[in-house]
Design a protein around this motif. Structure first.
Motif, PDB file in Angstrom:
ATOM      1  N   ILE A  53      -9.234 -11.509 -21.087  1.00 24.30           N
ATOM      2  CA  ILE A  53     -10.302 -10.738 -21.726  1.00 24.30           C
ATOM      3  C   ILE A  53      -9.746  -9.699 -22.684  1.00 24.30           C
ATOM      4  N   ASP A  54      -8.826  -8.864 -22.197  1.00 25.96           N
ATOM      5  CA  ASP A  54      -8.359  -7.744 -23.004  1.00 25.96           C
ATOM      6  C   ASP A  54      -7.667  -8.174 -24.282  1.00 25.96           C
ATOM      7  N   ASN A  55      -7.032  -9.362 -24.274  1.00 31.23           N
ATOM      8  CA  ASN A  55      -6.352  -9.799 -25.500  1.00 31.23           C
ATOM      9  C   ASN A  55      -7.203 -10.749 -26.331  1.00 31.23           C
ATOM     10  N   GLY A  56      -8.461 -10.937 -25.950  1.00 30.64           N
ATOM     11  CA  GLY A  56      -9.394 -11.717 -26.770  1.00 30.64           C
ATOM     12  C   GLY A  56      -9.286 -13.219 -26.630  1.00 30.64           C
ATOM     13  N   CYS A  57      -8.560 -13.711 -25.614  1.00 28.03           N
ATOM     14  CA  CYS A  57      -8.422 -15.157 -25.463  1.00 28.03           C
ATOM     15  C   CYS A  57      -9.738 -15.812 -25.042  1.00 28.03           C
ATOM     16  N   HIS A  58     -10.546 -15.146 -24.200  1.00 26.52           N
ATOM     17  CA  HIS A  58     -11.805 -15.705 -23.726  1.00 26.52           C
ATOM     18  C   HIS A  58     -12.923 -14.676 -23.868  1.00 26.52           C
ATOM     19  N   MET A  59     -14.140 -15.179 -24.049  1.00 23.64           N
ATOM     20  CA  MET A  59     -15.309 -14.285 -24.025  1.00 23.64           C
ATOM     21  C   MET A  59     -15.607 -13.904 -22.591  1.00 23.64           C
ATOM     22  N   GLU A  60     -16.146 -12.712 -22.380  1.00 20.62           N
ATOM     23  CA  GLU A  60     -16.621 -12.362 -21.045  1.00 20.62           C
ATOM     24  C   GLU A  60     -17.840 -13.218 -20.752  1.00 20.62           C
ATOM     25  N   PRO A 136     -26.623 -27.004 -37.751  1.00 15.11           N
ATOM     26  CA  PRO A 136     -26.924 -25.855 -36.908  1.00 15.11           C
ATOM     27  C   PRO A 136     -26.193 -24.614 -37.421  1.00 15.11           C
ATOM     28  N   LEU A 137     -26.628 -23.457 -36.954  1.00 16.07           N
ATOM     29  CA  LEU A 137     -25.895 -22.231 -37.253  1.00 16.07           C
ATOM     30  C   LEU A 137     -24.764 -22.021 -36.260  1.00 16.07           C
ATOM     31  N   GLU A 138     -24.991 -22.449 -35.014  1.00 15.05           N
ATOM     32  CA  GLU A 138     -23.991 -22.275 -33.961  1.00 15.05           C
ATOM     33  C   GLU A 138     -23.905 -23.531 -33.116  1.00 15.05           C
ATOM     34  N   LEU A 139     -22.695 -23.879 -32.723  1.00 17.54           N
ATOM     35  CA  LEU A 139     -22.451 -25.021 -31.842  1.00 17.54           C
ATOM     36  C   LEU A 139     -21.662 -24.529 -30.637  1.00 17.54           C
ATOM     37  N   VAL A 140     -22.180 -24.783 -29.431  1.00 21.68           N
ATOM     38  CA  VAL A 140     -21.577 -24.289 -28.193  1.00 21.68           C
ATOM     39  C   VAL A 140     -20.942 -25.455 -27.440  1.00 21.68           C
ATOM     40  N   SER A 141     -19.682 -25.282 -27.018  1.00 19.45           N
ATOM     41  CA  SER A 141     -19.006 -26.309 -26.217  1.00 19.45           C
ATOM     42  C   SER A 141     -17.953 -25.652 -25.347  1.00 19.45           C
ATOM     43  N   ASP A 142     -17.395 -26.435 -24.407  1.00 15.48           N
ATOM     44  CA  ASP A 142     -16.209 -25.935 -23.725  1.00 15.48           C
ATOM     45  C   ASP A 142     -15.019 -26.141 -24.654  1.00 15.48           C
ATOM     46  N   ASN A 143     -13.822 -25.729 -24.209  1.00 17.51           N
ATOM     47  CA  ASN A 143     -12.677 -25.813 -25.126  1.00 17.51           C
ATOM     48  C   ASN A 143     -11.803 -27.028 -24.856  1.00 17.51           C
ATOM     49  N   THR A 152     -12.714 -31.582 -35.577  1.00 19.34           N
ATOM     50  CA  THR A 152     -13.914 -30.783 -35.341  1.00 19.34           C
ATOM     51  C   THR A 152     -13.810 -29.454 -36.066  1.00 19.34           C
ATOM     52  N   ALA A 153     -12.591 -28.904 -36.174  1.00 18.36           N
ATOM     53  CA  ALA A 153     -12.402 -27.680 -36.952  1.00 18.36           C
ATOM     54  C   ALA A 153     -12.705 -27.922 -38.418  1.00 18.36           C
ATOM     55  N   SER A 154     -12.375 -29.121 -38.911  1.00 16.01           N
ATOM     56  CA  SER A 154     -12.658 -29.467 -40.296  1.00 16.01           C
ATOM     57  C   SER A 154     -14.166 -29.543 -40.534  1.00 16.01           C
ATOM     58  N   LEU A 165     -16.798 -21.301 -28.093  1.00 16.72           N
ATOM     59  CA  LEU A 165     -16.093 -21.982 -27.009  1.00 16.72           C
ATOM     60  C   LEU A 165     -16.357 -21.284 -25.685  1.00 16.72           C
ATOM     61  N   MET A 166     -16.704 -22.078 -24.669  1.00 14.79           N
ATOM     62  CA  MET A 166     -16.899 -21.571 -23.321  1.00 14.79           C
ATOM     63  C   MET A 166     -15.769 -22.053 -22.427  1.00 14.79           C
ATOM     64  N   THR A 167     -15.333 -21.217 -21.489  1.00 14.86           N
ATOM     65  CA  THR A 167     -14.288 -21.645 -20.565  1.00 14.86           C
ATOM     66  C   THR A 167     -14.805 -22.746 -19.654  1.00 14.86           C
ATOM     67  N   PRO A 168     -14.051 -23.852 -19.485  1.00 14.83           N
ATOM     68  CA  PRO A 168     -14.514 -24.962 -18.649  1.00 14.83           C
ATOM     69  C   PRO A 168     -14.566 -24.607 -17.177  1.00 14.83           C
TER      70      PRO A 168
END
Length: 213
Positions: A53-60, A136-143, A152-154, A165-168
């Motif tokens: 969390i503190d280093n920004g790797c994952h969203m809370e 869409p404006l936003e696309l939600v998935s796990d990583n 997909t980044a392209s 990205l959501m943590t699996p």
């Protein structure tokens, strides 16, 4: 304690060292000669927080906000594989996976059978969907790799949507897709039991059923 127990303990202690009053683990094939600091139970939560969390790797973890109109935010996920004990597809057309897409506002669901879950096939399905439904404006998935690849980044860069990205390990943070996928899995499992060789042909019918949930 017998001699065998003593030998096992001595052998186990050879895997550890205590330089400067700190316990290090030096055993294991994956260590590659590198000693690893053994942390205490009370240090575990603070270290996980620092790394994730503190280093920004994952969203809370928090519920995904619902948009104000259709096709602004969509969630995608993969279900499967549907294979036999030898790892071969049970479908005569060689389908193994299902790509699910859900609109967060309307609950509109699209389901695509896939032969592979690699990024090229996933990206191709998303491209076809965007051509028909719009961007869409936003696309939600796990990583997972198929959702976090160069292809997909392209697509993201080309079409300008935001990829969340959501943590699996915490699918509840993407609860809407998770609930629909659980229902869809039940439908698929029933179809596989009854018509294993052509389960993918019922995907369109499943989409219709999901609209009324």
């Amino acid at each position: 304690m017998n001699e065998n127990d003593k030998r096992r303990i001595r052998k186990r202690t050879d895997m550890f060292a205590i330089p400067e009053g700190k316990l290090y683990y030096k055993g294991g094939k994956s260590n590659k000669g590198e000693n690893k600091l053994v942390i205490t139970r009370d240090q575990k939560s603070s270290i996980l927080k620092l790394c994730h969390i503190d280093n920004g790797c994952h969203m809370e973890l928090q519920p995904v906000p619902i948009p104000t109109s259709t096709w602004k935010k969509i969630g995608i996920d993969l279900i499967g594989p549907y294979t036999n004990s030898a790892g071969e597809p049970i479908s005569t057309e060689s389908y193994r996976y299902v790509l699910t897409v859900i609109d967060y506002f309307s609950n509109y669901v699209k389901v695509f059978p896939l032969k592979r879950k690699q990024a090229p096939e996933v990206s191709g399905r998303l491209y076809d969907l965007f051509c028909r439904q719009g961007l869409p404006l936003e696309l939600v998935s796990d990583n997972g790799g198929e959702f976090n690849s160069r292809l997909t980044a392209s697509l993201q860069e080309q079409y300008g949507y935001r990829h969340i990205l959501m943590t699996p390990y915490h699918p509840q943070s993407n609860g809407r897709c998770e609930r629909y996928n659980q229902t869809l899995k039940s439908m698929l499992n029933k179809t596989v039991e009854e018509k294993a060789s052509e389960w993918e042909k019922n995907c369109t019918k499943m989409c219709l059923c999901l609209q009324y949930l």
